[in-house]
Design a protein around this motif. Structure first.
Motif, mmCIF file in Angstrom:
data_model
loop_
_atom_site.group_PDB
_atom_site.id
_atom_site.type_symbol
_atom_site.label_atom_id
_atom_site.label_comp_id
_atom_site.label_asym_id
_atom_site.label_seq_id
_atom_site.Cartn_x
_atom_site.Cartn_y
_atom_site.Cartn_z
ATOM 1 N N LYS A 222 0.814 -1.232 0.000
ATOM 2 C CA LYS A 222 0.000 0.000 0.000
ATOM 3 C C LYS A 222 0.843 1.276 0.000
ATOM 4 N N TYR A 223 1.906 1.340 0.826
ATOM 5 C CA TYR A 223 2.648 2.589 1.015
ATOM 6 C C TYR A 223 4.042 2.603 0.385
ATOM 7 N N GLY A 224 4.478 1.483 -0.190
ATOM 8 C CA GLY A 224 5.806 1.428 -0.793
ATOM 9 C C GLY A 224 6.851 1.028 0.228
ATOM 10 N N GLU A 225 8.100 1.190 -0.147
ATOM 11 C CA GLU A 225 9.196 0.807 0.737
ATOM 12 C C GLU A 225 9.180 1.649 2.013
ATOM 13 N N TRP B 142 6.624 4.255 7.846
ATOM 14 C CA TRP B 142 6.459 4.922 6.567
ATOM 15 C C TRP B 142 6.096 6.370 6.854
ATOM 16 N N VAL B 143 6.877 7.298 6.346
ATOM 17 C CA VAL B 143 6.555 8.719 6.459
ATOM 18 C C VAL B 143 6.045 9.142 5.093
ATOM 19 N N THR B 144 4.785 9.560 5.048
ATOM 20 C CA THR B 144 4.159 9.950 3.788
ATOM 21 C C THR B 144 3.811 11.434 3.837
ATOM 22 N N GLU B 145 3.320 11.950 2.726
ATOM 23 C CA GLU B 145 2.891 13.350 2.692
ATOM 24 C C GLU B 145 1.719 13.601 3.637
ATOM 25 N N LYS B 146 0.935 12.574 3.911
ATOM 26 C CA LYS B 146 -0.264 12.733 4.733
ATOM 27 C C LYS B 146 -0.044 12.381 6.197
ATOM 28 N N GLY B 147 1.058 11.704 6.504
ATOM 29 C CA GLY B 147 1.301 11.340 7.891
ATOM 30 C C GLY B 147 2.259 10.170 8.004
#
Length: 191
Positions: A112-115, A150-155
């Motif tokens: 879902k979120y990648g590496e 996982w650090v994403t743009e949304k959280g």
């Protein structure tokens, strides 16, 4: 034509602003709004409401094909907005089951979120555990650091192996970036 061009340019220029206003989601529910509103949406998704205490609501239900999960929804006292959701997966009494659950969830999260942004998977002891019993002992006494984030743009999403009281669990955390920053800014204003 000029109106179309201006609309197109405005859309391109404003899209980063709108993208920044998107919230991380949990089961398709944006991690935002009041605790009461978020709780109502959780119940509509089939979770059983257990109660609210000190700005947190607790639910049980099935999550990611695991039955009997406990879900905590946390809102800030200062902003009155939901900023974090945590899932406690069912207790495991063997390392092989605990590690299997962690690994399966990690694989799904990678899809879902990648590496992952960061992975730490080690036992914090001069003696490497050699059997299931010793590994579980290390988990119970905080000598096990198995965390993937996982650090994403949304959280931020974080998966970990931990113990709660005397039980060993896999736990999954979701922190919404926008609302976590609001909580931090509110705390900074207090200082």
């Amino acid at each position: 034509m000029k109106k179309l061009f201006i609309t197109l340019i405005a859309t391109i220029l404003l899209s980063p602003i709108f993208a920044q206003s998107e919230h991380l989601t949990f089961k398709g529910i944006p991690i935002d709004g009041s605790l009461a509103d978020f709780s109502n949406q959780m119940m509509q998704k089939g979770f059983t409401y257990l109660g609210t205490e000190d700005g947190s609501a607790v639910f049980t239900g099935e999550f990611a094909s695991y039955k009997d999960c406990s879900i905590g929804v946390i809102s800030s006292h200062s902003t009155k907005t939901v900023s974090k959701v945590g899932v406690i997966f069912p207790e495991c009494d063997t390392w092989s089951k605990l590690y299997s659950n962690y690994s399966q969830l990690k694989e799904l999260l990678i899809i879902k979120y990648g590496e992952p942004t960061e992975i730490t998977e080690k036992f914090q002891s001069p003696i490497e555990p050699t059997d299931d019993y010793m590994r579980m002992h290390y988990v119970e006494y905080d000598n096990c650091k198995y965390t993937t984030s996982w650090v994403t743009e949304k959280g931020t999403i974080e998966l970990e192996i931990t113990h709660i009281d005397d039980d060993c669990h896999v736990v999954l955390h979701y922190w919404d970036k926008i609302n976590t920053e609001k909580v931090t800014n509110s705390a900074i204003d207090d200082l």
